[in-house]
Enzyme design. Structure first.
Site, PDB file in Angstrom:
ATOM      1  N   ARG A 121      90.127 -77.492  57.755  1.00 24.06           N
ATOM      2  CA  ARG A 121      90.329 -78.952  57.810  1.00 24.06           C
ATOM      3  C   ARG A 121      89.372 -79.569  58.845  1.00 24.06           C
ATOM      4  O   ARG A 121      89.191 -79.063  59.938  1.00 24.06           O
ATOM      5  CB  ARG A 121      91.775 -79.223  58.198  1.00 24.06           C
ATOM      6  CG  ARG A 121      92.126 -80.711  58.360  1.00 24.06           C
ATOM      7  CD  ARG A 121      92.029 -81.148  59.808  1.00 24.06           C
ATOM      8  NE  ARG A 121      92.508 -82.515  59.997  1.00 24.06           N
ATOM      9  CZ  ARG A 121      92.305 -83.212  61.117  1.00 24.06           C
ATOM     10  NH1 ARG A 121      91.654 -82.676  62.124  1.00 24.06           N
ATOM     11  NH2 ARG A 121      92.744 -84.435  61.226  1.00 24.06           N
ATOM     12  N   THR A 127      91.724 -85.403  72.224  1.00 25.54           N
ATOM     13  CA  THR A 127      90.334 -85.577  71.825  1.00 25.54           C
ATOM     14  C   THR A 127      89.632 -86.408  72.892  1.00 25.54           C
ATOM     15  O   THR A 127      90.253 -87.266  73.515  1.00 25.54           O
ATOM     16  CB  THR A 127      90.297 -86.308  70.475  1.00 25.54           C
ATOM     17  OG1 THR A 127      90.803 -85.424  69.478  1.00 25.54           O
ATOM     18  CG2 THR A 127      88.885 -86.748  70.088  1.00 25.54           C
TER      19      THR A 127
END
Ligand code: ASP
Length: 353
Positions: A245, A217
């Site tokens: 999700r 990320t």
């Protein structure tokens, strides 16, 4: 037992990392001392060990982190805004297949890349975010559009993409995001799922046998010459995620937070825990309400609270005075900072590696 092992592993990592990794980065040059602007970034936290990264790969990561930092630095040095710097810096990493954001994002269970991003303006607490987009080249740019040109904070899926088109953002073919490496990680995760009793196969953050236990990320926090702080984060989430999700990245207060009165934070880690602990907001709130330093606040949340909960990950953060924290309870975190016209400083592993 598995939980106990997980907690112990995080704890050990926390102890290893506490000493020096929570950089309240000491200025290393006169240029940094006089810094009126600063920037700190991450490219994901996780089980990143020196022995698993070839010197060539390490050099590639450091070069890309440096390129990202210099991109933001150039904007800030010419009087540009923290928001502009955050978006441009994150885009360098979104466009690189090295990281789990934009090109090179991890795959969801059904074989597609679902992207999340958020951004926050510390000068007025404006915020924008997108979740589960599949046709957007730069999710961070779309998050900024949501912040500046919609009445909302968080848009998702097809609706977010419909909004993108109204803002002149072209939808792209999802094949752009795909890389062989990430596809293999999905296949590995699905194969593992078949042989394990786990009902949801998210990567096991602290399971040493999980070969895909490294993430990517990306996030950036900037302080500009006008004293404004902005923070942003962009991700593909977790490999093999299901049921649409959504992690912490597009959740303001969990993955991203910024407030000129205290600090800006971008998170990376096991998103469910970061949501439950309101990580990004908590760090800023502790500074604001308790009057403690950025380092103390980051340590309290990442090294104590999250570790107790079993949540692995880290943050990058800076405060209104340009103090920087890069705090993580995992073995490593791709990271770096730059202060004023100084040279970028990058890091990958924990202390001693
Ligand atoms: N926080 C992200 C998520 O849970 C993953 C990461 O930071 O690597 O979606």
């Amino acid at each position: 037992m598995a939980n106990l092992r997980k907690t112990l592993t995080i704890f050990v990592a926390a102890v290893i990392c506490t000493a020096g990794v929570t950089f309240s980065a000491t200025p290393v040059s006169a240029a940094e001392d006089e810094a009126k602007f600063a920037m700190v970034i991450h490219g994901g936290a996780g089980r990143i060990l020196k022995k698993n990264l070839s010197p060539e790969k390490e050099a590639e990561y450091r070069a890309k982190l440096e390129e990202a930092l210099r991109t933001g630095q150039a904007i800030l040095a010419s009087g540009g805004s923290a928001l502009d710097a955050v978006v441009a810096t994150i885009q360098v990493m979104e466009n690189s297949p090295l990281f789990n954001a934009g090109k090179g994002a991890v795959f969801a269970h059904e074989g597609q890349n679902e992207l999340d991003a958020s951004i926050m303006d510390g000068s007025n607490q404006d915020a924008g975010a997108v979740a589960s987009v599949t046709h957007i080249k730069s999710p961070i740019a779309l998050a900024r559009e949501v912040m500046e040109n919609s009445a909302h904070v968080l848009l998702s899926g097809a609706g977010a993409e419909e909004f993108a088109e109204t803002r002149g953002i072209k939808l792209i073919d999802p094949s752009y995001f795909a890389t062989e490496k990430r596809l293999q990680q999905l296949k590995n995760a699905i194969a593992r799922e078949k042989t394990s009793s786990a009902t949801i196969s998210a990567p096991q953050w602290n399971d040493p046998i999980d070969p895909d236990n490294k993430f990517g990320t990306v996030g950036a926090v900037a302080l500009d010459m006008n004293g404004n702080i902005a923070a942003g984060t962009s991700t593909g989430g977790m490999t093999n995620k299901r049921w649409k999700r959504i992690g912490d990245t597009p959740i303001i207060g969990a993955g991203t937070y910024a407030n000129n009165q205290s600090c800006g934070v971008s998170s990376t880690g096991h998103g469910e825990f970061f949501i439950r602990a309101s990580v990004a907001f908590s760090i800023c709130a502790m500074m604001e309400y308790k009057g403690i330093s950025l380092k103390e606040a980051a340590d309290a949340i990442i090294m104590k609270k999250l570790v107790k909960m079993g949540g692995a990950g880290g943050i990058v953060s800076l405060d209104k005075d340009g103090n920087i924290a890069m705090t993580f309870n995992t073995e490593g975190m791709y990271r770096g900072y730059v202060k004023g016209g100084g040279d970028p400083v990058t890091g990958i592993y924990g202390v001693g590696e």
